[in-house]
Design a protein around this motif. Structure first.
Motif, PDB file in Angstrom:
ATOM      1  N   LEU A  28       0.823  -1.209   0.000  1.00  0.00           N
ATOM      2  CA  LEU A  28       0.000   0.000   0.000  1.00  0.00           C
ATOM      3  C   LEU A  28       0.858   1.259   0.000  1.00  0.00           C
ATOM      4  O   LEU A  28       0.626   2.188  -0.780  1.00  0.00           O
ATOM      5  CB  LEU A  28      -0.910   0.022   1.225  1.00  0.00           C
ATOM      6  N   ARG A  29       1.835   1.293   0.877  1.00  0.00           N
ATOM      7  CA  ARG A  29       2.713   2.463   0.996  1.00  0.00           C
ATOM      8  C   ARG A  29       3.457   2.713  -0.313  1.00  0.00           C
ATOM      9  O   ARG A  29       3.491   3.828  -0.823  1.00  0.00           O
ATOM     10  CB  ARG A  29       3.687   2.256   2.159  1.00  0.00           C
ATOM     11  N   ASP A  30       4.014   1.661  -0.887  1.00  0.00           N
ATOM     12  CA  ASP A  30       4.760   1.800  -2.144  1.00  0.00           C
ATOM     13  C   ASP A  30       3.847   2.240  -3.286  1.00  0.00           C
ATOM     14  O   ASP A  30       4.222   3.089  -4.093  1.00  0.00           O
ATOM     15  CB  ASP A  30       5.447   0.487  -2.511  1.00  0.00           C
ATOM     16  N   MET A  31       2.651   1.663  -3.331  1.00  0.00           N
ATOM     17  CA  MET A  31       1.714   2.005  -4.390  1.00  0.00           C
ATOM     18  C   MET A  31       1.284   3.465  -4.296  1.00  0.00           C
ATOM     19  O   MET A  31       1.267   4.187  -5.300  1.00  0.00           O
ATOM     20  CB  MET A  31       0.483   1.093  -4.314  1.00  0.00           C
ATOM     21  N   VAL A  32       0.988   3.919  -3.095  1.00  0.00           N
ATOM     22  CA  VAL A  32       0.577   5.313  -2.901  1.00  0.00           C
ATOM     23  C   VAL A  32       1.712   6.272  -3.235  1.00  0.00           C
ATOM     24  O   VAL A  32       1.503   7.278  -3.923  1.00  0.00           O
ATOM     25  CB  VAL A  32       0.051   5.530  -1.460  1.00  0.00           C
ATOM     26  N   MET A  33       2.912   5.962  -2.782  1.00  0.00           N
ATOM     27  CA  MET A  33       4.051   6.843  -3.068  1.00  0.00           C
ATOM     28  C   MET A  33       4.336   6.900  -4.570  1.00  0.00           C
ATOM     29  O   MET A  33       4.631   7.967  -5.120  1.00  0.00           O
ATOM     30  CB  MET A  33       5.293   6.387  -2.314  1.00  0.00           C
ATOM     31  N   MET A  34       4.229   5.765  -5.249  1.00  0.00           N
ATOM     32  CA  MET A  34       4.425   5.754  -6.701  1.00  0.00           C
ATOM     33  C   MET A  34       3.354   6.599  -7.384  1.00  0.00           C
ATOM     34  O   MET A  34       3.644   7.358  -8.303  1.00  0.00           O
ATOM     35  CB  MET A  34       4.393   4.334  -7.254  1.00  0.00           C
ATOM     36  N   ALA A  35       2.111   6.468  -6.928  1.00  0.00           N
ATOM     37  CA  ALA A  35       1.019   7.234  -7.532  1.00  0.00           C
ATOM     38  C   ALA A  35       1.222   8.731  -7.346  1.00  0.00           C
ATOM     39  O   ALA A  35       0.976   9.519  -8.263  1.00  0.00           O
ATOM     40  CB  ALA A  35      -0.314   6.799  -6.929  1.00  0.00           C
ATOM     41  N   ILE A  36       1.691   9.125  -6.190  1.00  0.00           N
ATOM     42  CA  ILE A  36       1.941  10.543  -5.928  1.00  0.00           C
ATOM     43  C   ILE A  36       3.092  11.040  -6.788  1.00  0.00           C
ATOM     44  O   ILE A  36       3.033  12.130  -7.355  1.00  0.00           O
ATOM     45  CB  ILE A  36       2.198  10.779  -4.424  1.00  0.00           C
ATOM     46  N   ASP A  37       4.139  10.240  -6.918  1.00  0.00           N
ATOM     47  CA  ASP A  37       5.325  10.640  -7.690  1.00  0.00           C
ATOM     48  C   ASP A  37       5.122  10.562  -9.199  1.00  0.00           C
ATOM     49  O   ASP A  37       5.576  11.435  -9.934  1.00  0.00           O
ATOM     50  CB  ASP A  37       6.527   9.770  -7.324  1.00  0.00           C
ATOM     51  N   ARG A  38       4.462   9.504  -9.659  1.00  0.00           N
ATOM     52  CA  ARG A  38       4.401   9.236 -11.107  1.00  0.00           C
ATOM     53  C   ARG A  38       3.003   9.297 -11.705  1.00  0.00           C
ATOM     54  O   ARG A  38       2.859   9.261 -12.920  1.00  0.00           O
ATOM     55  CB  ARG A  38       4.998   7.864 -11.405  1.00  0.00           C
TER      56      ARG A  38
END
Length: 73
Positions: A28-38
């Motif tokens: 979840l954390r990785d997915m959210v951070m990727m979505a915010i960044d990319r």
């Protein structure tokens, strides 16, 4: 830190199949951070889930911060 495994799933239920609670939270954390960044769509494609699922978790994160990413079993 990103997960080292690539998920081959099509929906949120499959996203967490056979994962520990800690792995689920990391996903979840990785997915959210990727979505915010990319962006939402690139994150959804990478995690093989729907943009709606990613958008929901990003919204929860923006509203409640890190606590929103606690996966409830």
């Amino acid at each position: 830190m990103s997960t080292d495994f690539k998920l081959y799933v099509e929906d949120e239920k499959e996203l967490y199949k056979n994962k520990t609670k800690e792995e689920k939270q990391e996903i979840l954390r990785d997915m959210v951070m990727m979505a915010i960044d990319r962006g939402i769509k690139p994150a959804a494609r990478y995690y093989k889930t729907s943009p709606k699922t990613v958008r929901t978790w990003v919204q929860k994160y923006k509203e409640k911060g890190e606590d929103a990413l606690q996966y409830k079993i």
